[in-house]
Design a protein around this motif. Structure first.
Motif, PDB file in Angstrom:
ATOM      1  N   GLU A 214      29.817  37.968  29.117  1.00 30.50           N
ATOM      2  CA  GLU A 214      30.075  38.806  30.289  1.00 30.50           C
ATOM      3  C   GLU A 214      30.004  37.976  31.576  1.00 30.50           C
ATOM      4  OE1 GLU A 214      28.784  43.219  31.814  1.00 30.50           O
ATOM      5  OE2 GLU A 214      27.183  41.851  31.202  1.00 30.50           O
ATOM      6  N   ALA A 215      29.014  37.095  31.672  1.00 27.91           N
ATOM      7  CA  ALA A 215      28.900  36.238  32.846  1.00 27.91           C
ATOM      8  C   ALA A 215      30.110  35.313  32.956  1.00 27.91           C
ATOM      9  CB  ALA A 215      27.609  35.424  32.780  1.00 27.91           C
ATOM     10  N   GLU A 216      30.565  34.793  31.822  1.00 31.46           N
ATOM     11  CA  GLU A 216      31.748  33.928  31.822  1.00 31.46           C
ATOM     12  C   GLU A 216      32.988  34.712  32.241  1.00 31.46           C
ATOM     13  OE1 GLU A 216      34.372  30.581  30.939  1.00 31.46           O
ATOM     14  OE2 GLU A 216      32.420  30.957  31.844  1.00 31.46           O
ATOM     15  N   MET A 217      33.088  35.962  31.797  1.00 33.26           N
ATOM     16  CA  MET A 217      34.223  36.796  32.195  1.00 33.26           C
ATOM     17  C   MET A 217      34.265  36.970  33.715  1.00 33.26           C
ATOM     18  SD  MET A 217      35.013  40.788  31.227  1.00 33.26           S
ATOM     19  CE  MET A 217      33.599  41.366  32.208  1.00 33.26           C
ATOM     20  N   HIS A 218      33.099  37.243  34.310  1.00 34.97           N
ATOM     21  CA  HIS A 218      33.049  37.412  35.762  1.00 34.97           C
ATOM     22  C   HIS A 218      33.387  36.100  36.487  1.00 34.97           C
ATOM     23  CE1 HIS A 218      31.781  41.487  35.533  1.00 34.97           C
ATOM     24  NE2 HIS A 218      30.595  41.226  34.992  1.00 34.97           N
ATOM     25  N   ARG A 219      32.896  34.965  35.935  1.00 38.23           N
ATOM     26  CA  ARG A 219      33.217  33.670  36.542  1.00 38.23           C
ATOM     27  C   ARG A 219      34.719  33.424  36.511  1.00 38.23           C
ATOM     28  NH1 ARG A 219      34.464  28.447  35.535  1.00 38.23           N
ATOM     29  NH2 ARG A 219      34.826  28.856  33.336  1.00 38.23           N
ATOM     30  N   ARG A 220      35.342  33.731  35.389  1.00 41.82           N
ATOM     31  CA  ARG A 220      36.787  33.527  35.268  1.00 41.82           C
ATOM     32  C   ARG A 220      37.556  34.464  36.201  1.00 41.82           C
ATOM     33  NH1 ARG A 220      38.381  32.439  28.937  1.00 41.82           N
ATOM     34  NH2 ARG A 220      36.957  30.683  28.581  1.00 41.82           N
ATOM     35  N   SER A 221      37.069  35.696  36.341  1.00 45.99           N
ATOM     36  CA  SER A 221      37.745  36.646  37.232  1.00 45.99           C
ATOM     37  C   SER A 221      37.757  36.131  38.666  1.00 45.99           C
ATOM     38  CB  SER A 221      37.054  38.014  37.161  1.00 45.99           C
ATOM     39  OG  SER A 221      37.166  38.567  35.859  1.00 45.99           O
ATOM     40  N   LYS A 222      36.643  35.554  39.094  1.00 47.56           N
ATOM     41  CA  LYS A 222      36.582  34.980  40.442  1.00 47.56           C
ATOM     42  C   LYS A 222      37.523  33.785  40.558  1.00 47.56           C
ATOM     43  CE  LYS A 222      31.785  36.387  41.285  1.00 47.56           C
ATOM     44  NZ  LYS A 222      30.379  35.911  41.496  1.00 47.56           N
ATOM     45  N   LEU A 223      37.616  33.013  39.466  1.00 50.42           N
ATOM     46  CA  LEU A 223      38.512  31.860  39.467  1.00 50.42           C
ATOM     47  C   LEU A 223      39.969  32.306  39.577  1.00 50.42           C
ATOM     48  CD1 LEU A 223      38.838  28.789  39.173  1.00 50.42           C
ATOM     49  CD2 LEU A 223      38.843  29.110  36.684  1.00 50.42           C
ATOM     50  N   LEU A 224      40.323  33.365  38.859  1.00 54.96           N
ATOM     51  CA  LEU A 224      41.689  33.896  38.933  1.00 54.96           C
ATOM     52  C   LEU A 224      42.011  34.348  40.353  1.00 54.96           C
ATOM     53  CD1 LEU A 224      41.864  36.036  35.642  1.00 54.96           C
ATOM     54  CD2 LEU A 224      42.807  33.756  36.029  1.00 54.96           C
ATOM     55  N   ASP A 225      41.034  34.998  40.973  1.00 51.52           N
ATOM     56  CA  ASP A 225      41.243  35.478  42.333  1.00 51.52           C
ATOM     57  C   ASP A 225      41.425  34.310  43.313  1.00 51.52           C
ATOM     58  OD1 ASP A 225      41.179  37.677  44.389  1.00 51.52           O
ATOM     59  OD2 ASP A 225      39.408  36.565  45.038  1.00 51.52           O
ATOM     60  N   SER A 226      40.602  33.293  43.163  1.00 54.75           N
ATOM     61  CA  SER A 226      40.691  32.147  44.079  1.00 54.75           C
ATOM     62  C   SER A 226      41.986  31.364  43.886  1.00 54.75           C
ATOM     63  CB  SER A 226      39.488  31.218  43.878  1.00 54.75           C
ATOM     64  OG  SER A 226      39.514  30.616  42.588  1.00 54.75           O
ATOM     65  N   GLU A 227      42.505  31.352  42.637  1.00 53.38           N
ATOM     66  CA  GLU A 227      43.746  30.637  42.339  1.00 53.38           C
ATOM     67  C   GLU A 227      44.982  31.528  42.515  1.00 53.38           C
ATOM     68  OE1 GLU A 227      44.068  27.439  41.623  1.00 53.38           O
ATOM     69  OE2 GLU A 227      41.917  27.000  41.616  1.00 53.38           O
ATOM     70  N   ASP A 228      44.727  32.828  42.753  1.00 55.19           N
ATOM     71  CA  ASP A 228      45.807  33.805  42.959  1.00 55.19           C
ATOM     72  C   ASP A 228      46.751  33.865  41.754  1.00 55.19           C
ATOM     73  OD1 ASP A 228      47.164  35.807  44.290  1.00 55.19           O
ATOM     74  OD2 ASP A 228      48.494  34.415  45.342  1.00 55.19           O
ATOM     75  N   VAL A 229      46.164  33.959  40.549  1.00 55.65           N
ATOM     76  CA  VAL A 229      46.945  34.138  39.320  1.00 55.65           C
ATOM     77  C   VAL A 229      46.392  35.338  38.561  1.00 55.65           C
ATOM     78  CG1 VAL A 229      47.582  31.709  39.113  1.00 55.65           C
ATOM     79  CG2 VAL A 229      45.487  32.521  38.032  1.00 55.65           C
ATOM     80  N   GLU A 230      47.186  35.870  37.631  1.00 58.64           N
ATOM     81  CA  GLU A 230      46.821  37.112  36.955  1.00 58.64           C
ATOM     82  C   GLU A 230      46.138  36.915  35.616  1.00 58.64           C
ATOM     83  OE1 GLU A 230      50.269  39.515  36.654  1.00 58.64           O
ATOM     84  OE2 GLU A 230      50.413  39.912  38.808  1.00 58.64           O
ATOM     85  N   HIS A 231      46.294  35.749  35.000  1.00 59.06           N
ATOM     86  CA  HIS A 231      45.772  35.540  33.653  1.00 59.06           C
ATOM     87  C   HIS A 231      45.338  34.087  33.502  1.00 59.06           C
ATOM     88  CE1 HIS A 231      45.705  35.339  29.212  1.00 59.06           C
ATOM     89  NE2 HIS A 231      45.491  36.635  29.277  1.00 59.06           N
ATOM     90  N   VAL A 232      44.342  33.862  32.636  1.00 63.46           N
ATOM     91  CA  VAL A 232      43.855  32.493  32.430  1.00 63.46           C
ATOM     92  C   VAL A 232      44.951  31.564  31.927  1.00 63.46           C
ATOM     93  CG1 VAL A 232      41.432  33.101  32.073  1.00 63.46           C
ATOM     94  CG2 VAL A 232      43.015  33.146  30.130  1.00 63.46           C
ATOM     95  N   ALA A 233      45.963  32.129  31.264  1.00 63.30           N
ATOM     96  CA  ALA A 233      47.069  31.297  30.785  1.00 63.30           C
ATOM     97  C   ALA A 233      47.849  30.689  31.943  1.00 63.30           C
ATOM     98  CB  ALA A 233      48.001  32.123  29.905  1.00 63.30           C
TER      99      ALA A 233
END
Length: 395
Positions: A214-233
Motif C-alpha cells: 500500500e505504501a509503495e502504491m501511494h509512492r508510485r501514485s505521487k510519482l505518476l502525478d509528478s511525471e504527469d503520466v497515467e500509468h507506470v508503463a
C-alpha cells in the motif's frame, strides 16, 4: 446470398422463433379487445462454416425482463442442443450454436500459448472458448480478477496457467508476485522463484506485507502525478508490476485492517501497477464486502454447487458446469465458457525450475529459504524497485 443459404437461414430463424414461443419469451400488449404478442427481434443469422457454428443476434422489446432468457435457457437447449452459448445484458443478446461440444481436456503447452501473449502488458491466460480461440486478457485493462467455484472445480489449474505463463514470458524485472496461501497448499511450488517476493501463510505476515504494498502504491501514485503520466508503463524508469495473488480470501475477511488495504488496492492500484487476483469458495462471496467485489470487474467461476451460490458469485450459467477445468468468464456481465489448459503440479515445477534458487535450510527455523541463482544485479534491481525505494520495513 445463394438460394441454399437463404433457406438455411430462414429455417434457423424459424427455429429461434419457436424457442421464443415455446419459452413464452414475449411481451403481450392489450389493444382494444385483443392481446398482441411481441417477440424479440432477430437482426442477424450468421453461419460460420469454418467454426461449424451459427450466431444469432436479437434484441428484446422494451419492457421485457432480460432474466427470462437465463431462466428459460432450457428451451434453446431443447431446440438447438446442449452446445450453445447465450450472452447479453439488458437488451441486445447473442446466441451461438455449435455443432460440437468443447473438449473435456486441453493440455498446457506454452509454445502454443506464447504467441497470444504478445503485445499484452501483463497477460492473463484464461482458457479456450467454444471456437477454440485462446482467451488472454490484459491486467492493465481489466485491473483485478476474482476466481470462485466449489472444491475440485479447477481453480488450481487456472492459477497455474496464469502464474506459470507470466513467469515464463515476463522477466523478474517486469513483475513481482506476493502470494498469499491461506490454505497452505497452493503456492508452495513457487517459493524461491525469482519472480516471487514472498509466499505468506498467516495473517500477521500478510498484514505487514500488504502495508508495504500500500505504501509503495501511494509512492508510485505521487510519482505518476509528478511525471504527469497515467500509468507506470508510461514512466521512463520502468517499475515492476506487483501482483497480489490470494488463495482463499475468505480466511482474511475477519481481519478488518487487511480487508481495508485490499479494498484500497482494488480501488487505486491499477495505474500504479498493483493488481489483485483472488480465489474463494463461492458460498461466502457476500462476506468479502461489496466494494471489494465490485472492483473485481473480471470474474471467473468454476462449477457452483447450486443456483444460489452461482447467483451470489454473480453468475447465471456456472451452475450448468459438469466438466473439470470448465470455467465461466464474466466481463461486463457477458459470460463466456472456457476450458482451462491443464497442468499438474509436477509439470509446473519442471517449467519453473530454471527460475528457482538453491534451497537452504535455516537451522533456527522450520521455513526453507531460497538463495536465488539469478544474477546479483537482477536481485538488487528488484529489491530497489519493490521495497519502497530503500524505505526500511516496520520492525
Amino acid at each position: 446470398m445463394g438460394l441454399k443459404t437463404f433457406w438455411v437461414k430462414a429455417k434457423l430463424k424459424s427455429d429461434l422463433m419457436r424457442c421464443f414461443r415455446d419459452g413464452k419469451i414475449v411481451k403481450t400488449v392489450k389493444r382494444g379487445d385483443q392481446n398482441v404478442d411481441f417477440f424479440p427481434q432477430i437482426h442477424d443469422v450468421f453461419v460460420d462454416e469454418e467454426k461449424k457454428a451459427v450466431r444469432f443476434v436479437f434484441t428484446l422489446k422494451s419492457g421485457m425482463d432480460p432474466e427470462l432468457l437465463t431462466k428459460r435457457e432450457w428451451v434453446f437447449r431443447q431446440v438447438f442442443g446442449e452446445n450453445i452459448e447465450l450472452s447479453g445484458k439488458t437488451k441486445k443478446f447473442t446466441l451461438w450454436v455449435y455443432s460440437k461440444g468443447m473438449p473435456d481436456n486441453v493440455k498446457y503447452v506454452f509454445e502454443d500459448i506464447q504467441p497470444h501473449l504478445e503485445e499484452l502488458f501483463m497477460p492473463l491466460v484464461i482458457g479456450y472458448d467454444r471456437r477454440n480461440n485462446l482467451i488472454c486478457l490484459d491486467l492493465k485493462e481489466i485491473h483485478h480478477a476474482i476466481l470462485t467455484g466449489s472444491t475440485g472445480s479447477g481453480k488450481s489449474s487456472l492459477f497455474r496457467a496464469i502464474l506459470v505463463s507470466i513467469m515464463l514470458y515476463k522477466s523478474p524485472q517486469d513483475v513481482q508476485f506476493l502470494l498469499i496461501d491461506m490454505k497452505n497448499s497452493e503456492f508452495g511450488i513457487y517459493r524461491g522463484g525469482a519472480h516471487v517476493k514472498e509466499v505468506l501463510m498467516d495473517q500477521e505476515s500478510v498484514l505487514k506485507a500488504l502495508q508495504q504494498v500500500e505504501a509503495e502504491m501511494h509512492r508510485r501514485s505521487k510519482l505518476l502525478d509528478s511525471e504527469d503520466v497515467e500509468h507506470v508503463a508510461d514512466l521512463e524508469k520502468k517499475l515492476p508490476v506487483i501482483m497480489v495473488v490470494i488463495d482463499e480470501i475468505i480466511a482474511l475477511v475477519d481481519n478488518k485492517k487487511i480487508m481495508k488495504i485490499l479494498t484500497n488496492l482494488s480501488c487505486l492500484g491499477r495505474s500504479a501497477g498493483v493488481h489483485i487476483i483472488g480465489a474463494m469458495q463461492s458460498g461466502r462471496a457476500k462476506d468479502v464486502g461489496g466494494q471489494f467485489l465490485n472492483n473485481m470487474n473480471c470474474r471467473i467461476s468454476g462449477k457452483q454447487s447450486d443456483a444460489t451460490n452461482a447467483k451470489v458469485a454473480g453468475f447465471t450459467t456456472a451452475k450448468n458446469i459438469s466438466t473439470p477445468g470448465r470455467m465461466v468468464l464474466s466481463l461486463d456481465g457477458v459470460e463466456t465458457h472456457v476450458q482451462v489448459p491443464f497442468m499438474d503440479k509436477q509439470r509446473a515445477k519442471k517449467l519453473l525450475q530454471p527460475f528457482k534458487g538453491k534451497v537452504i535450510q535455516d537451522p533456527n527455523s522450520d521455513i526453507q529459504v531460497s538463495q536465488s541463482c539469478m544474477l546479483e544485479e537482477i536481485k538488487e534491481h528488484i529489491i530497489n524497485e519493490f521495497t519502497l525505494e530503500g524505505m526500511e520495513e516496520d520492525e
